[in-house]
Design a protein around this motif. Sequence first.
Motif, mmCIF file in Angstrom:
data_model
loop_
_atom_site.group_PDB
_atom_site.id
_atom_site.type_symbol
_atom_site.label_atom_id
_atom_site.label_comp_id
_atom_site.label_asym_id
_atom_site.label_seq_id
_atom_site.Cartn_x
_atom_site.Cartn_y
_atom_site.Cartn_z
ATOM 1 N N LEU A 17 0.815 -1.209 0.000
ATOM 2 C CA LEU A 17 0.000 0.000 0.000
ATOM 3 C C LEU A 17 0.845 1.253 0.000
ATOM 4 C CD1 LEU A 17 -2.870 -0.964 2.435
ATOM 5 C CD2 LEU A 17 -3.060 -0.504 0.007
ATOM 6 N N ALA A 18 2.111 1.141 -0.379
ATOM 7 C CA ALA A 18 3.024 2.280 -0.303
ATOM 8 C C ALA A 18 2.595 3.399 -1.231
ATOM 9 C CB ALA A 18 4.431 1.833 -0.677
ATOM 10 N N ALA A 19 2.395 4.584 -0.631
ATOM 11 C CA ALA A 19 2.063 5.761 -1.436
ATOM 12 C C ALA A 19 1.989 6.963 -0.534
ATOM 13 C CB ALA A 19 0.717 5.585 -2.134
ATOM 14 N N PRO A 20 2.273 8.160 -1.054
ATOM 15 C CA PRO A 20 2.038 9.362 -0.278
ATOM 16 C C PRO A 20 0.552 9.606 -0.130
ATOM 17 C CG PRO A 20 2.685 9.944 -2.507
ATOM 18 C CD PRO A 20 2.838 8.450 -2.381
ATOM 19 N N SER A 21 0.168 10.291 0.939
ATOM 20 C CA SER A 21 -1.246 10.551 1.190
ATOM 21 C C SER A 21 -1.823 11.614 0.280
ATOM 22 C CB SER A 21 -1.430 10.999 2.647
ATOM 23 O OG SER A 21 -0.784 12.232 2.842
ATOM 24 N N GLY A 22 -0.937 12.387 -0.359
ATOM 25 C CA GLY A 22 -1.409 13.494 -1.190
ATOM 26 C C GLY A 22 -1.429 14.811 -0.439
ATOM 27 N N ALA A 23 -1.095 14.802 0.868
ATOM 28 C CA ALA A 23 -1.053 16.038 1.630
ATOM 29 C C ALA A 23 0.155 16.850 1.222
ATOM 30 C CB ALA A 23 -0.994 15.724 3.120
ATOM 31 N N PRO A 24 0.058 18.172 1.198
ATOM 32 C CA PRO A 24 1.199 18.999 0.842
ATOM 33 C C PRO A 24 2.355 18.761 1.776
ATOM 34 C CG PRO A 24 -0.818 20.298 0.823
ATOM 35 C CD PRO A 24 -1.155 18.967 1.421
ATOM 36 N N SER A 25 3.581 18.819 1.236
ATOM 37 C CA SER A 25 4.781 18.637 2.042
ATOM 38 C C SER A 25 5.904 19.392 1.373
ATOM 39 C CB SER A 25 5.117 17.154 2.150
ATOM 40 O OG SER A 25 6.289 16.957 2.889
ATOM 41 N N GLY A 26 6.869 19.873 2.178
ATOM 42 C CA GLY A 26 7.973 20.608 1.594
ATOM 43 C C GLY A 26 7.504 21.972 1.140
ATOM 44 N N ALA A 27 7.712 22.293 -0.139
ATOM 45 C CA ALA A 27 7.279 23.573 -0.676
ATOM 46 C C ALA A 27 5.769 23.678 -0.613
ATOM 47 C CB ALA A 27 7.765 23.715 -2.121
ATOM 48 N N ALA A 28 5.279 24.889 -0.459
ATOM 49 C CA ALA A 28 3.845 25.100 -0.342
ATOM 50 C C ALA A 28 3.113 24.499 -1.522
ATOM 51 C CB ALA A 28 3.560 26.603 -0.244
ATOM 52 N N GLY A 29 2.104 23.652 -1.214
ATOM 53 C CA GLY A 29 1.288 23.061 -2.260
ATOM 54 C C GLY A 29 1.912 21.889 -2.957
ATOM 55 N N ALA A 30 3.152 21.496 -2.601
ATOM 56 C CA ALA A 30 3.824 20.393 -3.287
ATOM 57 C C ALA A 30 3.305 19.063 -2.776
ATOM 58 C CB ALA A 30 5.331 20.487 -3.061
ATOM 59 N N THR A 31 3.228 18.093 -3.661
ATOM 60 C CA THR A 31 2.821 16.741 -3.291
ATOM 61 C C THR A 31 4.016 15.820 -3.442
ATOM 62 O OG1 THR A 31 0.552 17.120 -4.041
ATOM 63 C CG2 THR A 31 1.266 14.834 -3.830
ATOM 64 N N PRO A 32 4.333 14.984 -2.420
ATOM 65 C CA PRO A 32 5.489 14.102 -2.524
ATOM 66 C C PRO A 32 5.393 13.197 -3.754
ATOM 67 C CG PRO A 32 4.617 14.127 -0.289
ATOM 68 C CD PRO A 32 3.643 14.862 -1.136
ATOM 69 N N GLU A 33 6.527 12.939 -4.364
ATOM 70 C CA GLU A 33 6.565 12.092 -5.549
ATOM 71 C C GLU A 33 6.148 10.671 -5.200
ATOM 72 O OE1 GLU A 33 9.826 10.578 -8.893
ATOM 73 O OE2 GLU A 33 10.386 12.023 -7.343
ATOM 74 N N ARG A 34 5.334 10.071 -6.051
ATOM 75 C CA ARG A 34 4.867 8.707 -5.802
ATOM 76 C C ARG A 34 5.964 7.704 -6.110
ATOM 77 N NH1 ARG A 34 -0.315 8.032 -9.269
ATOM 78 N NH2 ARG A 34 -0.406 6.042 -8.178
ATOM 79 N N LEU A 35 5.917 6.572 -5.421
ATOM 80 C CA LEU A 35 6.891 5.508 -5.640
ATOM 81 C C LEU A 35 6.539 4.726 -6.900
ATOM 82 C CD1 LEU A 35 7.072 4.300 -1.955
ATOM 83 C CD2 LEU A 35 8.861 5.543 -3.178
ATOM 84 N N ALA A 36 7.520 4.531 -7.775
ATOM 85 C CA ALA A 36 7.286 3.784 -9.009
ATOM 86 C C ALA A 36 6.929 2.335 -8.726
ATOM 87 C CB ALA A 36 8.534 3.855 -9.896
#
Length: 213
Positions: A17-36
């Motif tokens: 189930l590995a994946a970012p939640s889609g919540a902003p992180s880092g720079a404002a409004g940025a979404t963490p890159e998904r795992l290939a």
Amino acid sequence: MGRTLALSLVLVAGAMLAAPSGAPSGAAGATPERLAATRALLDRLRAGGGAEVAVRTVRPDPLGEGTRVVTGRLALEPPRFARLDLSTGERLTLRADGGDWLQPATRQLVRAGARSAGAALAWWGVLLESGHERFRERAEGRRTFVLTPVDSEAAGRTRVTLGSGGLPAAIEVEDAAGERVTWRFSGWRFVRPRGRAAFVLAAPPGYDVVEMP
């Protein structure tokens, strides 16, 4: 099933189930890159709501007597539900608030809270919430990816090998001591979500319930 194998099972479920939640992180409004390694699986889960797959592993017998085959069925459902029904009769579930382990050999149901399931939940939570911010993902060829925690090399690593349609065909979990357990998957099916109740186990008559924090 030993404690190491049980932990490997929940780590496999978390990695699937590995994946970012889609919540902003880092720079404002940025979404963490998904795992290939799990991108195709997550796309299918979002479309269908749940997944089921046959699992099989062959591992050295803990008593040194050849190998032991474990087969069963894994069910996955976002946001954080997993269930493994094994050929041994054992059942294992994992949720954000902990999980259950049904053990016919000892006639016990071990019910763990978030603290007792910490190792598995930490792995799962990092993958779900942070993607590449917390995990290094290294490609080994076109279809194999190695995931290593950024903040703790001692936590071990997971190798994901993709098969047809980019779906996981095998996951190898290696712990800090170097012990490896490999699970192979076949016959992916995408189904309607069943909800939390399907991932909570009840003790059969005559079983002891062991509550852990």
